[in-house]
Design a protein around this motif. Structure first.
Motif, short mmCIF file in Angstrom:
data_model
loop_
_atom_site.label_atom_id
_atom_site.label_comp_id
_atom_site.label_asym_id
_atom_site.label_seq_id
_atom_site.Cartn_x
_atom_site.Cartn_y
_atom_site.Cartn_z
N ARG A 63 0.92 -1.22 -0.08
CA ARG A 63 0.08 0.05 0.17
C ARG A 63 0.95 1.17 0.03
O ARG A 63 0.42 2.18 -0.76
CB ARG A 63 -0.71 -0.06 1.27
CG ARG A 63 -1.84 1.02 1.32
CD ARG A 63 -2.83 1.01 2.26
NE ARG A 63 -3.70 2.12 2.30
CZ ARG A 63 -4.88 2.27 3.13
NH1 ARG A 63 -5.32 1.42 3.73
NH2 ARG A 63 -5.51 3.46 3.04
N PHE A 64 2.02 1.17 0.82
CA PHE A 64 2.85 2.25 0.86
C PHE A 64 3.39 2.64 -0.72
O PHE A 64 3.54 3.66 -1.13
CB PHE A 64 4.14 2.10 1.69
CG PHE A 64 5.41 3.08 1.57
CD1 PHE A 64 5.16 4.26 2.16
CD2 PHE A 64 6.18 2.76 0.72
CE1 PHE A 64 6.03 5.16 2.05
CE2 PHE A 64 7.30 3.80 0.39
CZ PHE A 64 7.13 5.13 1.16
N THR A 65 3.99 1.46 -1.29
CA THR A 65 4.32 1.87 -2.70
C THR A 65 3.40 2.40 -3.60
O THR A 65 3.69 3.14 -4.54
CB THR A 65 5.01 0.42 -3.17
OG1 THR A 65 3.99 -0.59 -3.37
CG2 THR A 65 6.02 -0.20 -2.43
N LEU A 66 2.09 2.03 -3.60
CA LEU A 66 1.06 2.46 -4.35
C LEU A 66 0.82 4.03 -4.16
O LEU A 66 0.53 4.72 -5.02
CB LEU A 66 -0.21 1.76 -4.28
CG LEU A 66 -0.18 0.06 -4.75
CD1 LEU A 66 -1.16 -0.74 -4.07
CD2 LEU A 66 -0.26 0.21 -6.36
N GLU A 67 0.81 3.98 -2.78
CA GLU A 67 0.19 5.60 -2.51
C GLU A 67 1.48 6.43 -2.66
O GLU A 67 1.29 7.60 -3.30
CB GLU A 67 0.00 5.49 -0.98
CG GLU A 67 -1.47 4.85 -0.62
CD GLU A 67 -1.73 4.94 0.97
OE1 GLU A 67 -0.71 4.85 1.59
OE2 GLU A 67 -2.76 4.69 1.13
N ALA A 68 2.76 6.26 -2.80
CA ALA A 68 3.91 6.90 -2.86
C ALA A 68 3.92 7.32 -4.43
O ALA A 68 4.51 8.22 -4.95
CB ALA A 68 5.13 6.30 -2.36
N ASN A 69 3.45 6.32 -5.20
CA ASN A 69 3.49 6.69 -6.63
C ASN A 69 2.38 7.73 -7.00
O ASN A 69 2.17 8.12 -8.52
CB ASN A 69 3.14 5.34 -7.57
CG ASN A 69 4.45 4.72 -7.79
OD1 ASN A 69 5.16 5.16 -8.84
ND2 ASN A 69 4.97 3.60 -6.97
N THR A 116 10.56 1.45 4.76
CA THR A 116 9.11 0.99 5.15
C THR A 116 9.17 -0.66 4.97
O THR A 116 8.63 -1.08 5.94
CB THR A 116 8.03 1.40 4.01
OG1 THR A 116 8.19 2.80 3.88
CG2 THR A 116 6.83 1.09 4.57
N ALA A 117 10.09 -1.06 4.35
CA ALA A 117 10.09 -2.51 4.21
C ALA A 117 10.75 -3.02 5.63
O ALA A 117 10.17 -4.10 6.21
CB ALA A 117 10.90 -3.16 3.02
N PHE A 118 11.72 -2.44 6.08
CA PHE A 118 12.45 -2.84 7.28
C PHE A 118 11.52 -2.67 8.44
O PHE A 118 11.54 -3.29 9.39
CB PHE A 118 13.63 -2.15 7.57
CG PHE A 118 15.01 -2.47 7.02
CD1 PHE A 118 15.30 -3.86 7.19
CD2 PHE A 118 15.57 -1.77 5.54
CE1 PHE A 118 16.45 -4.27 6.18
CE2 PHE A 118 16.51 -2.35 4.92
CZ PHE A 118 17.28 -3.57 5.39
N ARG A 119 10.83 -1.71 8.26
CA ARG A 119 9.80 -0.98 9.30
C ARG A 119 8.53 -2.36 9.59
O ARG A 119 8.25 -2.81 10.96
CB ARG A 119 9.33 0.39 9.59
CG ARG A 119 8.28 0.45 10.47
CD ARG A 119 7.72 1.84 10.43
NE ARG A 119 7.20 2.20 9.13
CZ ARG A 119 5.86 2.15 8.56
NH1 ARG A 119 5.01 1.62 9.56
NH2 ARG A 119 5.55 2.34 7.37
N PRO A 137 9.54 3.13 -4.87
CA PRO A 137 9.62 4.76 -4.78
C PRO A 137 10.39 4.88 -3.65
O PRO A 137 10.50 4.03 -2.60
CB PRO A 137 8.14 4.99 -4.51
CG PRO A 137 7.49 3.99 -4.28
CD PRO A 137 7.87 2.56 -4.65
N ASN A 138 10.68 6.35 -3.46
CA ASN A 138 11.51 6.79 -2.21
C ASN A 138 10.70 6.36 -1.01
O ASN A 138 9.61 6.56 -0.89
CB ASN A 138 11.61 8.12 -2.33
CG ASN A 138 12.70 8.71 -3.23
OD1 ASN A 138 13.55 7.99 -3.84
ND2 ASN A 138 12.56 9.97 -3.94
N GLY A 139 11.63 6.01 0.01
CA GLY A 139 10.92 5.27 1.08
C GLY A 139 10.43 4.05 1.29
O GLY A 139 10.25 3.48 2.42
N THR A 140 10.71 3.20 0.19
CA THR A 140 10.53 1.87 0.24
C THR A 140 11.16 0.96 1.37
O THR A 140 10.69 -0.01 1.94
CB THR A 140 10.32 1.15 -1.18
OG1 THR A 140 9.34 1.94 -2.03
CG2 THR A 140 9.94 -0.42 -1.31
#
Length: 222
Positions: free
Chosen positions: A44-50, A92-95, A86-89
């Motif tokens: 969801r993060f990767t989608l929203e970041a796009n 976010t993956a580690f978290r 995208p930036n931040g992935t």
């Protein structure tokens, strides 16, 4: 059973994240590990970041109750690629997943880079990220989604559709063959040893007909 295919919207992102996690589980078992809800959170993060790119030329398949049960995306030659990381992935993956599951995922992604197919043919569009939720498979839903994606490609003036499939996924290859696709490219040489071997399949769309069980809502040409 009646289906509806429509352009995806930002409101569909939670369902898209869930479906893409299912796609990972089906095509690359073990690439995403840990609690499923955390995997969905990452996607969801990767989608929203796009931003708008996340749903640009992406379609969703809905059942008769309006529930999103499938999705697929189209890449046209003159469009920018959807950014899968995208930036931040990484953070976010580690978290969300934890250290070792995140490292495992990055290792899988790194291997895919050696076998990526560069779509440069100006007369065809590339269909990718196609998935139907497990409970709705084997009832014609996949064929309905593919026919709708092909119709959208024709509406944009392209005469051929292409897609990339992992070489070991012979079930998917047989499914696409039944829809009229043939193999035109296969990963070879030293890259086979470093990546996930894959094939590219193509279908001419001039004489394709839609599916009588699907209602397709028009997409924006923007």
């Amino acid at each position: 059973m009646a289906f509806t295919v429509r352009p995806a919207t930002q409101a569909d992102i939670p369902d898209l994240a869930r479906l893409i996690v299912e796609l990972y589980q089906a095509e690359m078992p073990g690439a995403l590990t840990g609690p499923v809800e955390k995997q969905i959170e990452l996607l969801r993060f990767t989608l929203e970041a796009n931003g708008d790119k996340a749903v640009h030329h992406r379609y969703v398949l809905c059942n008769e109750r309006g529930m999103v049960i499938g999705t697929g995306m189209i890449e046209f030659p003159d469009n920018g690629r959807f950014e899968r990381a995208p930036n931040g992935t990484v953070a976010t993956a580690f978290r969300t997943l934890g250290v070792f599951p995140a490292l495992r995922l990055f290792g899988v992604v790194a291997r895919t880079l050696f076998g990526v197919y560069r779509h440069t043919d100006p007369q065809s569009a590339l269909i990718h990220t196609v998935v139907v939720t497990r409970s709705e498979r084997s009832n014609g839903a996949g064929a309905v989604l593919m026919h709708a994606l092909e119709s959208a490609i024709r509406e944009f003036g392209y005469t051929r559709a292409r897609l990339q499939v992992l070489a070991w996924n012979t079930g998917a290859q047989r499914f696409y063959e039944r829809l009229g696709y043939t193999t035109i490219w296969r990963l070879s040489g030293w890259r086979v040893l470093l990546s996930w071997p894959s094939v590219v399949m193509e279908k001419a769309l001039e004489d394709c007909q839609g599916d009588e069980h699907v209602s397709t809502m028009p997409a924006s040409s923007g």
